[in-house]
Design a protein around this motif. Sequence first.
Motif, mmCIF file in Angstrom:
data_model
loop_
_atom_site.group_PDB
_atom_site.id
_atom_site.type_symbol
_atom_site.label_atom_id
_atom_site.label_comp_id
_atom_site.label_asym_id
_atom_site.label_seq_id
_atom_site.Cartn_x
_atom_site.Cartn_y
_atom_site.Cartn_z
ATOM 1 N N SER A 141 0.852 -1.196 0.000
ATOM 2 C CA SER A 141 0.000 0.000 0.000
ATOM 3 C C SER A 141 0.882 1.238 0.000
ATOM 4 O O SER A 141 1.994 1.248 0.546
ATOM 5 N N LYS A 142 0.361 2.321 -0.600
ATOM 6 C CA LYS A 142 1.178 3.524 -0.804
ATOM 7 C C LYS A 142 1.582 4.182 0.514
ATOM 8 O O LYS A 142 2.635 4.806 0.608
ATOM 9 N N ASP A 143 0.726 4.028 1.542
ATOM 10 C CA ASP A 143 1.082 4.693 2.797
ATOM 11 C C ASP A 143 2.240 4.030 3.517
ATOM 12 O O ASP A 143 2.824 4.586 4.436
ATOM 13 N N LYS A 144 2.596 2.822 3.107
ATOM 14 C CA LYS A 144 3.723 2.126 3.716
ATOM 15 C C LYS A 144 5.029 2.304 2.922
ATOM 16 O O LYS A 144 6.100 1.924 3.384
#
Length: 375
Positions: A141-144
């Motif tokens: 995921s992009k937030d990680k």
Amino acid sequence: MSVLRWLLPIMILIASAGGYYVMTQLGDKKEKPPREKNIPSVTITIAREIDHQVTLTSFGEVSSAESTSLSSRVAGVVGPLHPNFVVGGIVNRGEVLFVVEDDDYQAAVIEAEAQLASAKAALIEEKALGDVAARQAKAMSKDKVTSLFLRKPQLLSANARVKSAKAALQRAKRDLENCKILSPFNALVISKSLGAGQFVNRGAQLATLSNVETAEIHLPIAGFDIKHLPAKLQDINVSINAESINGLRAAKVVRNIGIVDSKTRMSGLVVSIEDPYSLLSGEPTLNLGTYATVTLSGKSLEDVFMLRQEALQNSSVWIVNDTNTLEKRSVDVIYQSGEFVYVRGDITDGDKLVITLPDFPQNGMAVNALPSSAQ
């Protein structure tokens, strides 16, 4: 009888005096010739209108256009010296004057090359790790996905280490090149304070060199002479003479100093001499420190009269006119050189110019004009 004896001599004297008076009064009177008038003689020369090329003479000392203090940019032990690297020797531009032992500097270059290779390898490794992280990030995921996860800071650091290693290698190579001390120009060695085997520190002054590719002479010029020079300095022809040389050297005026000396009120010109030590030509050698006579060509004065100093009196001259009498004329002094002055004014070509005057000359005084022996 005694009275007659005293009176007789007196009567004889009276009779003699009376007879002399009668003879002088009644005798033939002769007229005395008239006294001749004393006419003074003057020496003259014929005035001629000419064109005159102004020539100025000045004096100065030959000096180097530039001098430099030679120093080493590296520290180390001095090797063999150039044979001409002695006081009074002349060395050519680019010649190696001496070498600082370079073993340590060669090792520094090798070490810097190794550091650069290591930095490049680390950069390649970081690029590979970054590519792996980028592929892994696609499944996350992009937030990680952070910059640290993608190894961007590590990649920047690896790039910086490569640049630092390159700079270190450049410095090491430069220091190795600087182990050879070169002459910056054709130079005369003025002083030297090192020898073979001596340890020198970085930046230590080791010698003084004077440039002999060009030399200069600073010439004092009187203010009233400056106006007789051409406006363009390159139009001034210059010749140099000195007791120490056999012949003349050509030169050129390169600049006006632009300052009037507060004590002498003289201006200054700078004359440049190419190759004063004749390293590239067969001209006479002009050593630094030589006191030289410099002749400069000035403007051409048109339609002037050349007079001797003694012919000029308070901006006036005297001529003998057609009636053999004196006549005063006004003139303007254009230029003065030695015993001659060059004037324009109320005189014409062919006038009889008086060189030697009577004690109290006056307009209209009759004179006897005698030609000068110098004509």
